[in-house]
Design a protein around this motif. Structure first.
Motif, mmCIF file in Angstrom:
data_model
loop_
_atom_site.group_PDB
_atom_site.id
_atom_site.type_symbol
_atom_site.label_atom_id
_atom_site.label_comp_id
_atom_site.label_asym_id
_atom_site.label_seq_id
_atom_site.Cartn_x
_atom_site.Cartn_y
_atom_site.Cartn_z
ATOM 1 N N PHE A 296 -68.623 -172.281 59.175
ATOM 2 C CA PHE A 296 -68.745 -171.780 60.394
ATOM 3 C C PHE A 296 -69.951 -171.190 60.978
ATOM 4 C CE2 PHE A 296 -66.734 -167.980 58.344
ATOM 5 C CZ PHE A 296 -67.697 -166.856 58.832
ATOM 6 N N GLU B 151 -72.991 -172.358 60.008
ATOM 7 C CA GLU B 151 -73.878 -173.474 60.104
ATOM 8 C C GLU B 151 -73.408 -174.128 61.311
ATOM 9 O OE1 GLU B 151 -73.562 -175.673 56.519
ATOM 10 O OE2 GLU B 151 -75.265 -174.887 55.738
ATOM 11 N N ALA B 152 -71.973 -174.228 61.760
ATOM 12 C CA ALA B 152 -71.636 -174.724 63.056
ATOM 13 C C ALA B 152 -72.165 -173.930 63.998
ATOM 14 C CB ALA B 152 -70.256 -174.517 63.096
ATOM 15 N N ALA B 153 -72.408 -172.587 63.907
ATOM 16 C CA ALA B 153 -72.916 -171.637 65.071
ATOM 17 C C ALA B 153 -74.436 -171.832 65.266
ATOM 18 C CB ALA B 153 -72.881 -170.044 64.725
ATOM 19 N N ILE B 154 -75.189 -172.054 63.959
ATOM 20 C CA ILE B 154 -76.807 -172.545 64.082
ATOM 21 C C ILE B 154 -76.842 -173.701 64.832
ATOM 22 C CG2 ILE B 154 -78.505 -173.416 62.544
ATOM 23 C CD1 ILE B 154 -77.569 -171.305 60.392
ATOM 24 N N CYS B 155 -75.712 -175.020 64.499
ATOM 25 C CA CYS B 155 -76.037 -176.278 65.083
ATOM 26 C C CYS B 155 -75.665 -176.063 66.702
ATOM 27 C CB CYS B 155 -75.028 -177.130 64.344
ATOM 28 S SG CYS B 155 -75.659 -177.570 62.778
ATOM 29 N N LEU B 156 -75.018 -174.887 67.106
ATOM 30 C CA LEU B 156 -74.563 -174.769 68.446
ATOM 31 C C LEU B 156 -75.830 -174.317 69.114
ATOM 32 C CD1 LEU B 156 -71.006 -173.299 68.741
ATOM 33 C CD2 LEU B 156 -71.929 -175.427 69.522
ATOM 34 N N GLY B 157 -76.593 -173.787 68.336
ATOM 35 C CA GLY B 157 -78.055 -173.195 69.073
ATOM 36 C C GLY B 157 -77.810 -171.646 69.266
ATOM 37 N N VAL B 158 -77.061 -170.996 68.482
ATOM 38 C CA VAL B 158 -76.811 -169.685 68.772
ATOM 39 C C VAL B 158 -78.170 -168.903 68.195
ATOM 40 C CG1 VAL B 158 -75.443 -167.642 68.167
ATOM 41 C CG2 VAL B 158 -74.278 -169.899 68.400
#
Lengths: 331, 277, 255
Positions: free
Chosen positions: B169, B171-178
């Motif tokens: 989760f 890494e998902a946030a990093i990939c969303l550009g947070v």
């Protein structure tokens, strides 16, 4: 008992295990217990590989674990018999069960890495059942371990027996667990999704290994899996479980050649194939009912594409062809 | 009755059970002047070393002071020392642990080796060093205990943060550009707060115990200021004639430490998202 | 070309202190390209480098040499605004449905994050958009208020897809998206990917060990072993007539 196991099986082999009317319940606080396995009857003949397939929540794993007294807390056998060589497994004392486990019936667990103790060498663990159940001298056991590792095709078994689990690959760990399950040459081996965590080519090797072991030792296997492909390539006879009940049972060719229960049929359509896939996979609407959900009539009724008015009454498992039984009014 | 049945006891049971003791300690310290039957500093030579009676529920000490009033007054010292020390330890440790986990590499190595060094100091020794330089006072005791707590919180925070950083989760946030700062505050910190709170409850009880030890040694609260530690120390001299002088503050200490330890376990249940209804 | 990878290499050094030799080669001279709207399957076993490849395209793992471009721009060179735009155009869906959501937040809050970051929807309209997305992936919009552990594996994987779609990506990278799911749930999720691709028009790279999943989903296929691509081509042609020994082995164990 309309659903009782018949005494004869493949090649007229003798019945090794006959489970009848097994009811497993989850105890709940301030509520009546929820049945996880409902009136399950199944049979394993000598030298037979029997598949028990179902999705999560079908009750297949608790059914297998109940046979060797390994049910988790708050889950218990509420009714039924499991006759194994003239004894009812459910009537054994904990001490008697310990003598059966590993020696008469052994289990190949699903998660190889967590099933092995990381701080003990492989050889020691493979020989442990023999150490526990017999008083054979240590040197004997060491030789036996090497032979067992050899039998499951571990290269250089004498040296690898001194390795720790992390030095083994996933496939090798699963082989070591298989060797451990075989160490007392038990007549019956329960395999709980033994290849799920493995790569496909390794899976194929373990399947070939189980087939060879049956040929060499004459052991019987109860193979638990959610993987239709695996079960179809390995098992002689198959039981399909859904929501705690056995909904279809029969010889492999009968089940895969002509599935009669709508659930079995839908399950086969849901798995993508290597070639000739349709544009969309066929799906089963809705979800599997919880153990606590009591429904009038057939438990697959809400999701069934062929539901009719008579499905409001619970169908019995009845024989529709030689050795092929289906729990469906339409079969 | 129905409200009792609706409560999720698996989640709140332990906290609710410890609540009376925890509240008792906090309320006693908050309202000490109001509820104390006597002035905790008032001498009364007529009732020296008197055992428990209707007049003095827990007896009196060698100067005729009311033990109950002094135990209540002393709870203020314990609570304040516990709260401030835990605040210093938890905030300092969480900050250092988060920095070490997020930046990793050299920052991580330097910070955590420094923490290892601090960890080596026994609290008592650090307190002695501090007080040798700054003089003995409750304030310095709080500071010493707080500093001692920093490495524990830092290690805990770093371990939890590192685990969270490996989760899909995140890494998902990093990939969303947070943005990085928002990932730290929004994704990682909420997962760290729970374990830190649990640790804080346990650290609080430990701080109370340490403060008593320091006072017992004469390094914390100075007479005539009462503290459970210096009361136990005083009672040592009269243990044969007047055991209540030591027993009363000892029991208060035990009750506080025990209930805050349980509170820590209870908080763990409350903060576990899997036990939410 | 949407994605172009040229001679990408990645070596993981094993234990910096021991300084033992060359370490593990995770990607060995990997070159491929992906056109817009295409679905590419990457098949291989554990340790084949397929997941590392996916992570390098996501810029979660840096590569050593070679180049990966997205829409013509080198991804290793992106920073600031260009990186933020890249992040939103490329979205992952991971394997494990149990850790794909922050356990502390409701599923709706996690999905809303994407709209918030994109800033293309006014704050008051976000709950409505989250509900619409949940509906698109076949979930009851009321599930927005649920915590992740209250959903089943299949529901969580659908919600993860909704989260990825919130930022309107051009490319979805799927890492074994259905291998933790039951067969019947897998079928629903695979169908869903196909339907959504038609509706949203994204491209896909699907990494899996399961050959039949790829033949159902993808037009083209790469087979990886020990970090290198050992075979490539149109899915059906490769499966019907595999050329490398390894692909033959994969095909025969899937039959």
């Amino acid at each position: 008992m309309a659903e009782a196991a018949k005494p004869s099986g493949r090649d007229g082999g003798r019945t090794l295990l006959a489970v009848e009317g097994l009811q497993i319940e989850l105890e709940r606080r301030a509520q009546p217990p929820a049945p996880i396995a409902r009136n399950v009857s199944l049979r394993v003949d000598e030298g037979e590989i029997v598949g028990l397939i179902g999705e999560s929540g079908s009750g297949k794993t608790v059914t297998a674990k109940s046979l060797i007294g390994l049910l988790p807390d708050r889950i218990r056998v509420a009714a039924g018999r499991a006759m194994y060589r003239g004894r009812d497994l459910f009537a054994l004392t904990p001490q008697q069960m310990r003598a059966v486990r590993g020696a008469e019936i052994s289990l190949i667990p699903q998660d190889a890495l967590h099933a092995l103790n990381p701080v003990q060498v492989i050889g020691r663990q493979v020989g442990e059942p023999v150490e526990v159940h017999t008083n054979r001298p240590a040197a004997d056991i060491r030789d036996l371990v090497v032979r067992l590792l050899e039998r499951v095709r571990t290269p250089d078994p004498r040296a690898r027996a001194g390795d720790y689990p992390h030095q083994f690959s996933g496939g090798m760990q699963q082989r070591a667990l298989t060797a451990m399950a075989l160490s007392m040459e038990p007549p019956l081996i329960l395999a709980d999704e033994p290849t799920t965590a493995l790569d496909v080519t390794i899976q194929a090797e373990i399947i070939a290994l189980i087939r060879d072991l049956r040929a060499q030792t004459g052991a019987s296997f109860l193979f638990i899996s959610h993987d239709l492909g695996l079960v179809s390539s390995l098992c002689d006879r198959i039981y399909v479980m859904y929501a705690g009940e056995i909904v279809e049972s029969g010889a492999r060719d009968g089940i895969f050649g002509r599935p009669r229960h709508p659930y079995t049929h839908a399950l086969m359509g849901a798995a993508p194939r290597l070639l000739g896939n349709p544009e969309r996979l066929s799906t089963i609407p809705g979800r599997i009912p919880q153990p606590s959900e009591e429904m009038a009539g057939c438990r697959f009724r809400d999701r069934c594409p062929r539901v009719e008015s008579r499905c409001a009454a619970p169908p019995a498992l009845r024989e529709v062809a030689e050795g092929h039984a289906v729990r469906c009014w339409l079969a | 009755m129905t409200i009792l049945r609706r409560v999720n006891w698996r989640r709140y049971g332990l906290v609710v059970a410890t609540l009376p003791a925890v509240l008792l300690v906090f309320l006693a310290s908050a309202f000490a002047p109001v509820i104390s039957p006597y002035d905790p500093y008032a001498l009364d030579v007529l009732v020296m070393l008197e055992g428990p009676s209707a007049g003095h529920l827990l007896g009196t000490d060698e100067l005729g002071r009311d033990i109950l009033s002094r135990v209540i007054q002393a709870s203020r010292t314990s609570i304040v020392v516990g709260l401030v020390a835990v605040l210093i330890g938890a905030s300092g440790g969480t900050l250092i642990g988060m920095l070490a986990a997020w930046f990793g590499g050299a920052v991580d190595a330097v910070l955590m080796r420094f923490m290892d060094i601090v960890f080596c100091f026994p609290a008592i020794l650090l307190a002695v060093i501090l007080m040798a330089n700054l003089g003995t006072s409750v304030l310095n005791a709080m500071l010493a205990i707080g500093i001692i707590f920093i490495p524990g919180f830092a290690r805990l925070t770093r371990a939890v943060a590192q685990t969270v950083q490996r989760q899909p989760f995140l890494e998902a946030a990093i990939c969303l550009g947070v943005p990085g700062r928002r990932i730290v505050t929004r994704e990682i910190l909420p997962n760290v707060i729970g374990p830190v709170l649990v640790e804080a409850a346990v650290a609080f009880s430990y701080a109370v115990l340490l403060e008593s030890a320091l006072s017992f040694l004469g390094l914390g609260a100075q007479p005539p200021e009462p503290s459970w530690g210096n009361m136990i120390n005083t009672g040592r001299g009269f243990i044969d004639q007047a055991p209540w002088i030591s027993l009363a503050p000892g029991a208060a200490l035990f009750l506080t430490v025990f209930s805050f330890n349980l509170l820590g376990d209870g908080l763990r249940d409350v903060l576990d998202p899997k036990l939410r209804g | 070309m949407l994605v172009q990878s040229q001679n990408v290499r990645k070596t993981f050094r094993a234990g910096r202190l021991l300084r033992r030799g060359s370490g593990v080669v995770a990607l060995d001279d990997v070159s491929f390209s992906l056109a817009e709207g295409e679905s590419l399957g990457v098949v291989g076993e554990s340790g084949s480098g397929k997941s590392t490849l996916l992570r390098t395209i996501l810029r979660l793992t840096p590569y050593d040499t070679g180049s990966i471009t997205f829409d013509g721009k080198e991804i290793a060179a992106m920073d600031g605004d260009s990186l933020r735009r890249f992040r939103q155009r490329v979205q992952p869906v991971f394997q494990n449905p149990y850790s794909t959501f922050n356990p502390r937040f409701s599923v709706g809050a996690s999905i809303a994050l994407g709209f918030d970051l994109l800033g293309n929807v006014v704050k008051s309209a976000i709950p409505g958009e989250v509900a619409r997305l949940l509906d698109d992936v076949g979930l009851d919009p009321d599930l927005a208020r649920s915590l992740p552990h209250q959903l089943s594996g299949g529901q969580r994987q659908r919600a993860a897809i909704a989260r990825a779609l919130a930022v309107q990506p051009d490319l979805l990278l799927l890492d074994e998206p259905t291998s933790a799911l039951d067969v019947s749930v897998q079928a629903q999720v695979l169908n869903l990917f196909k339907d959504l691709q038609v509706r949203y028009g994204f491209s896909m790279i699907l990494v899996t060990h399961d050959l039949p999943v790829v033949t159902f989903m993808c037009d083209r296929l790469l087979v990886m072993k020990s970090g290198a691509i050992v075979e490539r081509g149109p899915t059906e042609a490769v499966v019907r007539a595999p050329e490398s020994e390894y692909t033959r082995e994969l095909v025969s164990s899937a039959l």
